[in-house]
Design a protein around this motif. Structure first.
Motif, mmCIF file in Angstrom:
data_model
loop_
_atom_site.group_PDB
_atom_site.id
_atom_site.type_symbol
_atom_site.label_atom_id
_atom_site.label_comp_id
_atom_site.label_asym_id
_atom_site.label_seq_id
_atom_site.Cartn_x
_atom_site.Cartn_y
_atom_site.Cartn_z
ATOM 1 N N CYS A 42 30.690 9.587 30.409
ATOM 2 C CA CYS A 42 29.457 9.587 31.216
ATOM 3 C C CYS A 42 29.422 8.380 32.145
ATOM 4 O O CYS A 42 29.035 8.489 33.310
ATOM 5 C CB CYS A 42 28.234 9.589 30.312
ATOM 6 S SG CYS A 42 27.903 11.166 29.526
ATOM 7 N N LEU A 90 21.874 9.015 28.516
ATOM 8 C CA LEU A 90 22.653 9.750 27.527
ATOM 9 C C LEU A 90 21.875 9.857 26.218
ATOM 10 O O LEU A 90 21.803 10.926 25.602
ATOM 11 C CB LEU A 90 24.006 9.063 27.298
ATOM 12 C CG LEU A 90 24.929 9.693 26.269
ATOM 13 C CD1 LEU A 90 25.327 11.100 26.683
ATOM 14 C CD2 LEU A 90 26.166 8.823 26.063
ATOM 15 N N TYR A 95 22.026 14.292 29.987
ATOM 16 C CA TYR A 95 23.311 14.907 30.334
ATOM 17 C C TYR A 95 23.655 16.086 29.421
ATOM 18 O O TYR A 95 24.766 16.607 29.458
ATOM 19 C CB TYR A 95 24.429 13.862 30.280
ATOM 20 C CG TYR A 95 24.129 12.647 31.121
ATOM 21 C CD1 TYR A 95 24.109 12.733 32.507
ATOM 22 C CD2 TYR A 95 23.830 11.420 30.546
ATOM 23 C CE1 TYR A 95 23.803 11.637 33.295
ATOM 24 C CE2 TYR A 95 23.536 10.314 31.316
ATOM 25 C CZ TYR A 95 23.520 10.432 32.680
ATOM 26 O OH TYR A 95 23.219 9.338 33.449
#
Length: 104
Positions: A42, A90, A95
């Motif tokens: 990420c 996150l 995401y």
């Protein structure tokens, strides 16, 4: 990031720790190597150069996780605020993939 601003940012984020003698900071620790790899992915996708430390040791023997303090996610100083924002996203699930959508 200038030193004064860095010191203020670090004071506000006591969980971030500098690697002695390096321009790398520990922004996260994970006990599961796959979680650390996901976080690194990420960060890299968001333009933050991130590396993992101790991931291979923990994959070889997960019983080492508590002794090593988990897999460390490291980023350079100039990317600290962006990395922290990505990791917060996150953790919030920003995401996550939609279970009802088909991908491909």
């Amino acid at each position: 990031m200038e030193q004064l601003a860095l010191n203020a940012w670090l004071a506000a984020h006591p969980d971030v720790e500098q690697i002695p003698g390096r321009d790398l900071f520990i922004v996260a620790r994970y006990m599961v190597p796959l979680d650390a790899t996901l976080a690194q992915g990420c960060l890299v996708a968001a333009g933050v150069p991130a590396v993992l430390a101790d991931a291979h040791l923990m994959q070889a023997d997960l019983l080492l996780a508590p002794a090593l303090g988990g897999v460390r996610v490291l980023v350079p100083q100039e990317h600290l605020p962006h990395a922290h924002a990505v990791l917060e996203g996150l953790a919030r699930g920003d995401y996550a993939l939609d279970d009802d959508r088909t991908y491909g």
